[in-house]
Design an enzyme around this catalytic site. Structure first.
Site, PDB file in Angstrom:
ATOM      1  N   CYS B  38       0.830  -1.206   0.000  1.00  0.00           N
ATOM      2  CA  CYS B  38       0.000   0.000   0.000  1.00  0.00           C
ATOM      3  C   CYS B  38       0.863   1.254   0.000  1.00  0.00           C
ATOM      4  O   CYS B  38       2.079   1.188   0.174  1.00  0.00           O
ATOM      5  CB  CYS B  38      -0.904   0.006   1.216  1.00  0.00           C
ATOM      6  SG  CYS B  38       0.053  -0.021   2.739  1.00  0.00           S
ATOM      7  N   CYS B  41       2.809   1.742   3.134  1.00  0.00           N
ATOM      8  CA  CYS B  41       4.032   0.942   3.259  1.00  0.00           C
ATOM      9  C   CYS B  41       5.188   1.614   2.523  1.00  0.00           C
ATOM     10  O   CYS B  41       6.307   1.652   3.020  1.00  0.00           O
ATOM     11  CB  CYS B  41       3.836  -0.451   2.681  1.00  0.00           C
ATOM     12  SG  CYS B  41       2.282  -1.202   3.080  1.00  0.00           S
ATOM     13  N   ASP B 437       4.604 -34.128   1.964  1.00  0.00           N
ATOM     14  CA  ASP B 437       5.462 -34.392   3.109  1.00  0.00           C
ATOM     15  C   ASP B 437       4.645 -33.984   4.331  1.00  0.00           C
ATOM     16  O   ASP B 437       3.714 -33.191   4.219  1.00  0.00           O
ATOM     17  CB  ASP B 437       6.730 -33.548   2.975  1.00  0.00           C
ATOM     18  CG  ASP B 437       7.500 -33.482   4.268  1.00  0.00           C
ATOM     19  OD1 ASP B 437       7.777 -34.548   4.822  1.00  0.00           O
ATOM     20  OD2 ASP B 437       7.818 -32.359   4.705  1.00  0.00           O
ATOM     21  N   ASP B 607       9.011 -29.552   2.031  1.00  0.00           N
ATOM     22  CA  ASP B 607       9.815 -28.409   2.439  1.00  0.00           C
ATOM     23  C   ASP B 607      11.227 -28.767   2.856  1.00  0.00           C
ATOM     24  O   ASP B 607      12.076 -27.907   2.942  1.00  0.00           O
ATOM     25  CB  ASP B 607       9.128 -27.658   3.583  1.00  0.00           C
ATOM     26  CG  ASP B 607       9.142 -28.460   4.861  1.00  0.00           C
ATOM     27  OD1 ASP B 607       9.133 -29.704   4.772  1.00  0.00           O
ATOM     28  OD2 ASP B 607       9.156 -27.852   5.937  1.00  0.00           O
ATOM     29  N   ASP B 611      12.844 -34.171   1.088  1.00  0.00           N
ATOM     30  CA  ASP B 611      11.847 -34.150   0.019  1.00  0.00           C
ATOM     31  C   ASP B 611      12.446 -33.746  -1.317  1.00  0.00           C
ATOM     32  O   ASP B 611      11.819 -33.900  -2.355  1.00  0.00           O
ATOM     33  CB  ASP B 611      10.735 -33.136   0.332  1.00  0.00           C
ATOM     34  CG  ASP B 611      10.136 -33.371   1.687  1.00  0.00           C
ATOM     35  OD1 ASP B 611       9.837 -34.541   1.983  1.00  0.00           O
ATOM     36  OD2 ASP B 611       9.985 -32.404   2.442  1.00  0.00           O
TER      37      ASP B 611
END
Lengths: 45, 710
Positions: B38, B41, B437, B607, B611
C-alpha cells in the site's frame, strides 16, 4: 487531390509525435512500477 | 528529438541513451520486501530508510516489491533490515546484481516503432482498399514502402536473429516462418509497387511484426518474473551470520565465513554451515533433513549439519565445511541429476511451433508449385504463396501462450505465490496425484498443557501465552481456548527467551528453561516449574486443502520420515488415500518414480531436504516459503504467503491457464481453416490478411484475460 500533399505529411507528423511521446515515457521509467505510482499519489509529500 | 523519415534512426540512439541513463544512479543494494502492498508501506519504508546512516537515496518499487538503495560503500544492510522490522516491515537483502531490464526496454522500443509504422501504413492502406487507383494508389504504396521497410528492418530484428541462429544449426523454429513471411511480404510488395501492381502487403508485414513483438514482450516479462522470483527466494536465505572475532560478536556476510571460524547462533536460527558444537549441549530440530519431528540432543564436539535448526540457544559452533562443501549443498547437487528430466519438458508453445513451422512452409511452397504448374505465371504464384504465408496467423500462435502465462503468473504473484520456471504452470496443470510431506508442510509444532498442572494455574498460563507473539505461545492460546486469562501485571517479553510477569506477587515465567540449555519450554510459578510437552498439529486449512484436492480428482498420499503412529494419526485426521511412514529420502524418490512409471503425473509438496529428491523427480512441485533453499530451488511454485490453500489455488489457476492456451490454439486453427483455403485459391487480399491477423490476435488476448482461479 492536391490536398494530399499537406494531409499525408500531417498524418505522418502526428504519428511521429505519438512515437516520440511513447519513447519518452519509456525513457523516463514510467512503466517500471505502475502499482507504486498508482499508490504514491495518495502520499501527500 | 528530431523528426526523421526513418524511425529506426531516431529510436536506436534513444535506446542507447536509455541504457546509459540506467547505469548513472546505479543502486548499490536491493532489499526484497515480500509483504508491502500500500501507499502507507511505501512511505514507511522510504522514511525509515532515509533516516538510516549510509543511505543516500532509497526508492520502493511496489510492482516488484523491492527497494533500490544508493548507499555509501561498506554500509551494513543488516541495520536497515532491523530498522524496517521494528517498523513492522519484513525485509531481506537481495544478493547479487540488481535487475536491469535493458533487453525488455529494447523490445518495447521496437514494439513502439512497429506500432507507429503499422498504424500509419494501415491508414494509407485504407485509401487503397477504398478504391484509389493508378497514380494515387502508386503514391500511397510508395509512401507505405518508405515507412514500412525501415520499420520492419528495425523492429523485426529479434526474429531475424533467432531464425538465423536456428537455420545455422539446420533447425526450424517459430522464427523461421515468421522471418520468411516478413521478408517475403516486404520484398514481394516492393516488387509489386515498382511494377505498378495492385496488391501490397506492407501493412500485413508490419502488423505481423507488431503482434508477434507484443507476444515477445509478454514472454520476456514472464521470464523476468520467474528470474526475479528465484532471486527473491535466494534473498530469504540468511546471508549474514554472527562470527566471534576476538571475543566480539560481528555480523559478517556468509560468503566471508571460512573453515575454523567460530559462529554464534541464536535460538530458532538455522545452521548455515557444517560445524562442531562448542558448548556443552544443544537441542536441535533436524526435521528439515530427516522429516522426523522429535528434537535431538547433541553434546560438545558433536558434528552438526547445515540445515538443522537450533532449539535451545544461543549456541556456539566452529565451522568445518562452508559454502558448496556443506552436507546440504552436496546432497542438493545430487538432486540436480533428477532435475535434468524436468528441463527436457517441451512447452506447449514449442510443440505447436514444431507442427506449425514445417506445415506452413509446405503449404506455401505447395501453393507456389501448384499455381506455377497451373498458370505458368511465376509472379502470380509467388503472390499467392506470400499471401498464404502471411495469412496463416502465426501472431495468434505467438500470443497464445505468453498472454495466458502472463495473466496466470501475475495472478499467482498477487496471491503470494512465486512461479520459478516458465513451464511450471503447464506441468502443474497436468498432475493427477498429489504427494505431501508431513512435518513442516502439513503440520507445525505446538505446545501442550502438562497434565500435572493444577487447574487454577491454567488462566495464568493463558495470560502469559497471550502476551507473546511466538508461534508456540499462540498454539497454547488456541489449546486453552475455553479458559479465561488471569490478570497479570508487569508483563515483559524477552525476545528468544520467553515472557515474565507478576501474578498477585508471584513471579511467573513462560519460556526457555532457565536451569539448563535444553531448549525445553517451561512454565514456572516462583520456583515451581512445569515442562510443557511438544506435539504437532495440522496447519489451518490442511484438511480443507486435502479435501479440495480430492474433489479436483487428485488422490493424496502422505510420505514422511516420522514415526508410524504419528503419521497414522495425522493421516486419519486428514483422510488421505495412503500414508507411508519412516521413509528415507531415497524411499521418497523411489515412491515418486514408481508412481511416474505407473503412468501418473506426480505433484510433490514438501519443504525439507529429505523431500528435495522426490520434488525434483516429480512432474511438478510446490514448496512453502519456509522451506530449505535446496527445496525451494527444486520447486516450481513457492508459496511465500505461507497459506496451504496456495496449493489448490496454484493447480486451479494452472489448469485454467492450460484450458485457455488450448482454446487459443483452437481459435488460431479455426482461423487458419477458413483463411488458408481462400489464400490457396488466390482470393486473399491485403485487406483480408489485415482483418484476419488483427481479429485473431485480439480474440486470443481477450480469451487469455478470461483466466480465472477455478
Amino acid at each position: 487531390m492536391n490536398i494530399l500533399v499537406i494531409l499525408v505529411p500531417c498524418s505522418l507528423l502526428l504519428g511521429l509525435l505519438a512515437l516520440a511521446g511513447f519513447l519518452w515515457t519509456i525513457q523516463s521509467d514510467q512503466y517500471d512500477d505502475p502499482d507504486g505510482d498508482a499508490n504514491r499519489i495518495l502520499n501527500d509529500d | 528529438m528530431t523528426i526523421s523519415a526513418c524511425p529506426a534512426c531516431t529510436a536506436a540512439p534513444m535506446a542507447e541513451s536509455t541504457a546509459q541513463r540506467g547505469s548513472d544512479a546505479a543502486p548499490t543494494h536491493e532489499l526484497v520486501l515480500p509483504h508491502i502492498h500500500c501507499a502507507g508501506c511505501i512511505r514507511t519504508v522510504e522514511t525509515v530508510l532515509a533516516n538510516q546512516p549510509g543511505i543516500q537515496s532509497a526508492r520502493v518499487n511496489l510492482t516488484q516489491k523491492r527497494a533500490r538503495i544508493v548507499a555509501v560503500e561498506a554500509a551494513d544492510p543488516l541495520a536497515w533490515i532491523d530498522a524496517l522490522s521494528r517498523a513492522g516491515i519484513e525485509a531481506h537483502e537481495s544478493t547479487g546484481q540488481t535487475l536491469t531490464d535493458d533487453a525488455g526496454r529494447a523490445l518495447i522500443v521496437r514494439l513502439g516503432v512497429s506500432g507507429f509504422a503499422m498504424m500509419n501504413v494501415m491508414l494509407l492502406s485504407v485509401a487503397v482498399w477504398s478504391g484509389a487507383t493508378d497514380a494515387t494508389r502508386d503514391m500511397f504504396h510508395w509512401i507505405s514502402a518508405s515507412i514500412a521497410l525501415p520499420a520492419a528492418i528495425f523492429s523485426a530484428q529479434p526474429f531475424f536473429v533467432n531464425a538465423w541462429s536456428a537455420l545455422r544449426v539446420r533447425r526450424l523454429n517459430m522464427d523461421v516462418p515468421i522471418s520468411l513471411a516478413i521478408l517475403l511480404a516486404c520484398g514481394m510488395s516492393l516488387y509489386e509497387v515498382m511494377a505498378g501492381g495492385d496488391h501490397a502487403y506492407f501493412d500485413a508485414a508490419l502488423s505481423l511484426t507488431f503482434f508477434l513483438l507484443a507476444g515477445r514482450v509478454l514472454d520476456q516479462r514472464m521470464r523476468r518474473a520467474a528470474r526475479s522470483a528465484a532471486k527473491d527466494l535466494a534473498a530469504m536465505e540468511p546471508t549474514r551470520v554472527t562470527r566471534i572475532e576476538e571475543g566480539h560478536h560481528v555480523s559478517r556476510p556468509l560468503t566471508e565465513i571460512a573453515v575454523g571460524d567460530q559462529l554464534w547462533l541464536t535460538a530458532g536460527s538455522r545452521l548455515p554451515v557444517d560445524g562442531t558444537l562448542d558448548v556443552a549441549e544443544a537441542r536441535l530440530d533436524r526435521s528439515m533433513l530427516t522429516g522426523e519431528s522429535d528434537p535431538v540432543m547433541r553434546h560438545r564436539g558433536a558434528a552438526l549439519q547445515a540445515g538443522e535448526t537450533v532449539l535451545g540457544g544461543p549456541i556456539q559452533i566452529t565451522a568445518t565445511a562452508v559454502g558448496e562443501d556443506t552436507t546440504l549443498r552436496r546432497m542438493a547437487r545430487l538432486v540436480g541429476i533428477a532435475e535434468s528430466a524436468k528441463s527436457a519438458y517441451t512447452g506447449l508453445a514449442d510443440r505447436a511451433a514444431a507442427i506449425y513451422a514445417p506445415a506452413v512452409h509446405l503449404i506455401a511452397f505447395g501453393a507456389f508449385v501448384g499455381w506455377v504448374w497451373a498458370t505458368s505465371d511465376i509472379r502470380l504464384a509467388l503472390n499467392i504463396a506470400v499471401a498464404t504465408l502471411i495469412i496463416t496467423c502465426p501472431c495468434a500462435l505467438g500470443l497464445a501462450v505468453p498472454a495466458v502465462a502472463t495473466a496466470a503468473t501475475g495472478r499467482l504473484f498477487r496471491n503470494g505465490m512465486l512461479v520459478t520456471s516458465d513451464t511450471a504452470l503447464e506441468r502443474l496443470a497436468e498432475v493427477d496425484v498429489a504427494v505431501f510431506d508431513k512435518t513442516g508442510t502439513l503440520t507445525r509444532a505446538v505446545l501442550l498443557t502438562p497434565d500435572t498442572l493444577p487447574d487454577d494455574l491454567h488462566p495464568v498460563l493463558l495470560g502469559l501465552a497471550q502476551a507473546s507473539h511466538h508461534p508456540l505461545a499462540q498454539s497454547l492460546v488456541r489449546a486453552l481456548g475455553d479458559v479465561t486469562a488471569a490478570k497479570l501485571t508487569d508483563i515483559r517479553e524477552v525476545p528468544g527467551e520467553g515472557v515474565s510477569a507478576d501474578w498477585f506477587g508471584a513471579q511467573v515465567w513462560l519460556g526457555r528453561d532457565p536451569a539448563d540449555n535444553s531448549g525445553d519450554t517451561v512454565f514456572c510459578v516462583n520456583d515451581t516449574c512445569y515442562a510443557l510437552p511438544r506435539s504437532e498439529e495440522l496447519l489451518p486449512n490442511a484438511r480443507e486443502v486435502v479435501g479440495k484436492l480430492k474433489t479436483m480428482g487428485l488422490p493424496v498420499y502422505l510420505l514422511t520420515g516420522d514415526r508410524s503412529d504419528k503419521a497414522q494419526a495425522i493421516a486419519q485426521q486428514l483422510g488421505v488415500d495412503g500414508v507411508t511412514a519412516g521413509v528415507t529420502p531415497e524411499d521418497k524418490l523411489r515412491q515418486v518414480t514408481n508412481l511416474t512409471e505407473a503412468g501418473h503425473k506426480v505433484l510433490m509438496v514438501g519443504d525439507g531436504l529429505n523431500d528435495t529428491g522426490a520434488m525434483a523427480a516429480a512432474h511438478a512441485s510446490i514448496a512453502p516459503g519456509s522451506a530449505l533453499e535446496a527445496s525451494r530451488n527444486a520447486a516450481d511454485v513457492v508459496i511465500v504467503s505461507g497459506a496451504l490453500t496456495g496449493v489448490t489455488q496454484a493447480i486451479a489457476t494452472s489448469r485454467s491457464a492450460r484450458k485457455r492456451i488450448l482454446e487459443n490454439f483452437g481459435l488460431a486453427a479455426s482461423y487458419n481453416a477458413v483463411a488458408i483455403p481462400l489464400a490457396l485459391m488466390g482470393f486473399a487480399t491485403p485487406l483480408m490478411a489485415a482483418l484476419a491477423m488483427s481479429l485473431s490476435s485480439v480474440t486470443v488476448i481477450l480469451n487469455a484475460l478470461r483466466l480465472k482461479d477455478s
